[in-house]
Design a protein around this motif. Structure first.
Motif, PDB file in Angstrom:
ATOM      1  N   LEU A  28       6.560  -6.321  -7.457  1.00 46.43           N
ATOM      2  CA  LEU A  28       7.349  -5.367  -6.683  1.00 46.43           C
ATOM      3  C   LEU A  28       8.207  -6.073  -5.644  1.00 46.43           C
ATOM      4  N   ARG A  29       7.675  -7.162  -5.098  1.00 45.85           N
ATOM      5  CA  ARG A  29       8.457  -7.904  -4.104  1.00 45.85           C
ATOM      6  C   ARG A  29       9.628  -8.619  -4.765  1.00 45.85           C
ATOM      7  N   ARG A  30       9.396  -9.195  -5.945  1.00 51.52           N
ATOM      8  CA  ARG A  30      10.499  -9.862  -6.659  1.00 51.52           C
ATOM      9  C   ARG A  30      11.593  -8.867  -7.025  1.00 51.52           C
ATOM     10  N   LEU A  31      11.202  -7.626  -7.293  1.00 48.49           N
ATOM     11  CA  LEU A  31      12.171  -6.596  -7.663  1.00 48.49           C
ATOM     12  C   LEU A  31      12.852  -5.964  -6.459  1.00 48.49           C
ATOM     13  N   LEU A  62       7.844  -0.864   5.321  1.00 43.98           N
ATOM     14  CA  LEU A  62       7.391  -2.090   5.970  1.00 43.98           C
ATOM     15  C   LEU A  62       8.309  -2.431   7.140  1.00 43.98           C
ATOM     16  N   SER A  63       8.826  -1.386   7.788  1.00 45.81           N
ATOM     17  CA  SER A  63       9.779  -1.601   8.879  1.00 45.81           C
ATOM     18  C   SER A  63       9.128  -2.254  10.094  1.00 45.81           C
ATOM     19  N   ASP A  64       7.816  -2.057  10.277  1.00 36.27           N
ATOM     20  CA  ASP A  64       7.102  -2.685  11.389  1.00 36.27           C
ATOM     21  C   ASP A  64       6.256  -3.824  10.835  1.00 36.27           C
ATOM     22  N   ILE A  65       6.789  -5.032  10.898  1.00 36.18           N
ATOM     23  CA  ILE A  65       6.131  -6.184  10.293  1.00 36.18           C
ATOM     24  C   ILE A  65       4.786  -6.470  10.946  1.00 36.18           C
ATOM     25  N   GLU A  66       4.709  -6.344  12.259  1.00 38.00           N
ATOM     26  CA  GLU A  66       3.478  -6.697  12.970  1.00 38.00           C
ATOM     27  C   GLU A  66       2.330  -5.749  12.635  1.00 38.00           C
ATOM     28  N   ARG A  67       2.610  -4.478  12.446  1.00 41.82           N
ATOM     29  CA  ARG A  67       1.561  -3.495  12.208  1.00 41.82           C
ATOM     30  C   ARG A  67       1.271  -3.270  10.728  1.00 41.82           C
ATOM     31  N   GLY A  68       2.088  -3.865   9.856  1.00 35.18           N
ATOM     32  CA  GLY A  68       1.902  -3.622   8.430  1.00 35.18           C
ATOM     33  C   GLY A  68       2.612  -2.359   8.005  1.00 35.18           C
ATOM     34  N   GLY A  69       2.289  -1.855   6.844  1.00 35.06           N
ATOM     35  CA  GLY A  69       3.000  -0.689   6.359  1.00 35.06           C
ATOM     36  C   GLY A  69       2.179   0.112   5.381  1.00 35.06           C
ATOM     37  N   VAL A  70       2.873   0.968   4.652  1.00 37.20           N
ATOM     38  CA  VAL A  70       2.198   1.854   3.708  1.00 37.20           C
ATOM     39  C   VAL A  70       3.108   2.115   2.519  1.00 37.20           C
ATOM     40  N   MET A  71       2.508   2.280   1.347  1.00 37.03           N
ATOM     41  CA  MET A  71       3.243   2.635   0.147  1.00 37.03           C
ATOM     42  C   MET A  71       2.789   4.014  -0.308  1.00 37.03           C
ATOM     43  N   CYS A 100       2.362 -10.405   1.364  1.00 36.93           N
ATOM     44  CA  CYS A 100       1.946  -9.006   1.395  1.00 36.93           C
ATOM     45  C   CYS A 100       0.730  -8.752   0.504  1.00 36.93           C
ATOM     46  N   TYR A 101      -0.151  -7.883   0.987  1.00 39.37           N
ATOM     47  CA  TYR A 101      -1.334  -7.490   0.233  1.00 39.37           C
ATOM     48  C   TYR A 101      -1.506  -5.974   0.288  1.00 39.37           C
ATOM     49  N   PHE A 102      -1.961  -5.398  -0.829  1.00 35.45           N
ATOM     50  CA  PHE A 102      -2.437  -4.023  -0.783  1.00 35.45           C
ATOM     51  C   PHE A 102      -3.815  -4.021  -0.123  1.00 35.45           C
ATOM     52  N   ILE A 103      -4.155  -2.926   0.548  1.00 37.76           N
ATOM     53  CA  ILE A 103      -5.507  -2.726   1.053  1.00 37.76           C
ATOM     54  C   ILE A 103      -6.158  -1.650   0.186  1.00 37.76           C
ATOM     55  N   CYS A 104      -7.181  -2.042  -0.560  1.00 39.26           N
ATOM     56  CA  CYS A 104      -7.830  -1.098  -1.471  1.00 39.26           C
ATOM     57  C   CYS A 104      -8.352   0.101  -0.685  1.00 39.26           C
ATOM     58  N   PRO A 105      -7.984   1.322  -1.069  1.00 39.88           N
ATOM     59  CA  PRO A 105      -8.425   2.508  -0.320  1.00 39.88           C
ATOM     60  C   PRO A 105      -9.924   2.777  -0.438  1.00 39.88           C
ATOM     61  N   THR A 106     -10.578   2.150  -1.406  1.00 34.72           N
ATOM     62  CA  THR A 106     -12.020   2.355  -1.591  1.00 34.72           C
ATOM     63  C   THR A 106     -12.848   1.304  -0.866  1.00 34.72           C
ATOM     64  N   SER A 107     -12.508   0.026  -1.070  1.00 33.41           N
ATOM     65  CA  SER A 107     -13.300  -1.059  -0.487  1.00 33.41           C
ATOM     66  C   SER A 107     -12.739  -1.591   0.827  1.00 33.41           C
ATOM     67  N   GLY A 108     -11.447  -1.347   1.081  1.00 38.34           N
ATOM     68  CA  GLY A 108     -10.816  -1.877   2.284  1.00 38.34           C
ATOM     69  C   GLY A 108     -10.480  -3.347   2.190  1.00 38.34           C
ATOM     70  N   GLN A 109     -10.605  -3.947   1.011  1.00 40.62           N
ATOM     71  CA  GLN A 109     -10.329  -5.363   0.834  1.00 40.62           C
ATOM     72  C   GLN A 109      -8.891  -5.595   0.399  1.00 40.62           C
ATOM     73  N   ARG A 110      -8.396  -6.796   0.708  1.00 37.21           N
ATOM     74  CA  ARG A 110      -7.057  -7.171   0.277  1.00 37.21           C
ATOM     75  C   ARG A 110      -7.033  -7.388  -1.231  1.00 37.21           C
ATOM     76  N   CYS A 111      -5.915  -7.033  -1.861  1.00 37.49           N
ATOM     77  CA  CYS A 111      -5.722  -7.315  -3.280  1.00 37.49           C
ATOM     78  C   CYS A 111      -4.226  -7.321  -3.563  1.00 37.49           C
ATOM     79  N   GLU A 112      -3.832  -8.038  -4.587  1.00 33.77           N
ATOM     80  CA  GLU A 112      -2.418  -8.119  -4.954  1.00 33.77           C
ATOM     81  C   GLU A 112      -2.073  -7.204  -6.118  1.00 33.77           C
ATOM     82  N   VAL A 113      -3.093  -6.714  -6.812  1.00 31.84           N
ATOM     83  CA  VAL A 113      -2.872  -5.797  -7.925  1.00 31.84           C
ATOM     84  C   VAL A 113      -3.805  -4.603  -7.760  1.00 31.84           C
ATOM     85  N   ILE A 114      -3.268  -3.406  -7.954  1.00 31.80           N
ATOM     86  CA  ILE A 114      -4.090  -2.198  -7.938  1.00 31.80           C
ATOM     87  C   ILE A 114      -3.956  -1.518  -9.298  1.00 31.80           C
TER      88      ILE A 114
END
Length: 206
Positions: A28-31, A62-71, A100-114
């Motif tokens: 998604l970032r490359r695109l 991702l307009s606020d780099i320091e606080r992160g963002g949401v998709m 950039c990392y997704f935050i899994c809504p179930t485990s709260g862990q970082r991941c690059e693929v959901i």
């Protein structure tokens, strides 16, 4: 006393990652869909066998780099409508910029693929998915490796065809993978022939 197999370890996996829809934050970032410092909107399409399977609208803030963002994900999936929010964390890179990392809504862990199962996206572990290669024998894994390298040479998927030294290296790895797959297959035939008492193994020179 338990029944047959009562002491066996039960598998917790319910499917393979290759069989479900996925979102890769690196792709998604490359695109340009995921861009630190910006809010972007786009539509993603999934296909199976070249045929359209599902599509969803993505709004990535991702307009606020320091606080992160949401998709925000919305659309019609194969099993119904989806409306889900996935948090995104941006980690400063030592070479500049952010990773950039997704935050899994179930485990709260970082991941690059959901992955999408059960009407929502989540990490591989949270969705209880495994890789197809984990259930393969040596021959199947070798053949799978060969197929992936052939696909890489043809430029299928999200990656362009390799050029120059990269292409030479990919061709070399493909030849090695083909030799490994053939060797494993012939070894298996020899083992089967030894058990059956056969006099000749297919592929053996006379």
């Amino acid at each position: 006393m338990g029944g047959i197999g009562s002491g066996a370890r039960r598998s917790t996996h319910i499917g393979n990652v290759e069989e479900v829809l996925a979102l890769d934050i690196r792709v998604l970032r490359r695109l340009g869909v995921v861009h630190p410092g910006e809010c972007t909107c786009d539509t993603v399409h999934w296909s199976i066998g070249g045929l359209s399977a599902s599509s969803a609208r993505l709004r990535v803030d991702l307009s606020d780099i320091e606080r992160g963002g949401v998709m925000a994900i919305s659309g019609e999936m194969s099993d119904g409508a989806i409306k889900q929010h996935i948090a995104i964390e941006m980690v400063p890179s030592p070479f500049g910029g952010h990773r950039c990392y997704f935050i899994c809504p179930t485990s709260g862990q970082r991941c690059e693929v959901i992955y999408y199962t059960g009407g929502r996206f989540g990490s591989r572990k949270a969705q209880r998915l495994s890789y197809a290669v984990q259930g393969m024998n040596e021959i199947s894994r070798a053949r799978r490796k060969t197929a992936k390298l052939r696909s890489r040479l043809s430029g299928s998927g999200d990656q362009p065809r390799p050029r120059g030294r990269n292409r030479i290296d990919t061709v070399r790895r493909l030849r090695e993978a083909e030799f490994e797959a053939k060797t494993l297959y012939l070894d298996r035939l020899r083992n089967l022939a030894d058990r059956s008492g056969a006099q000749r193994i297919p592929g053996d020179a006379r």
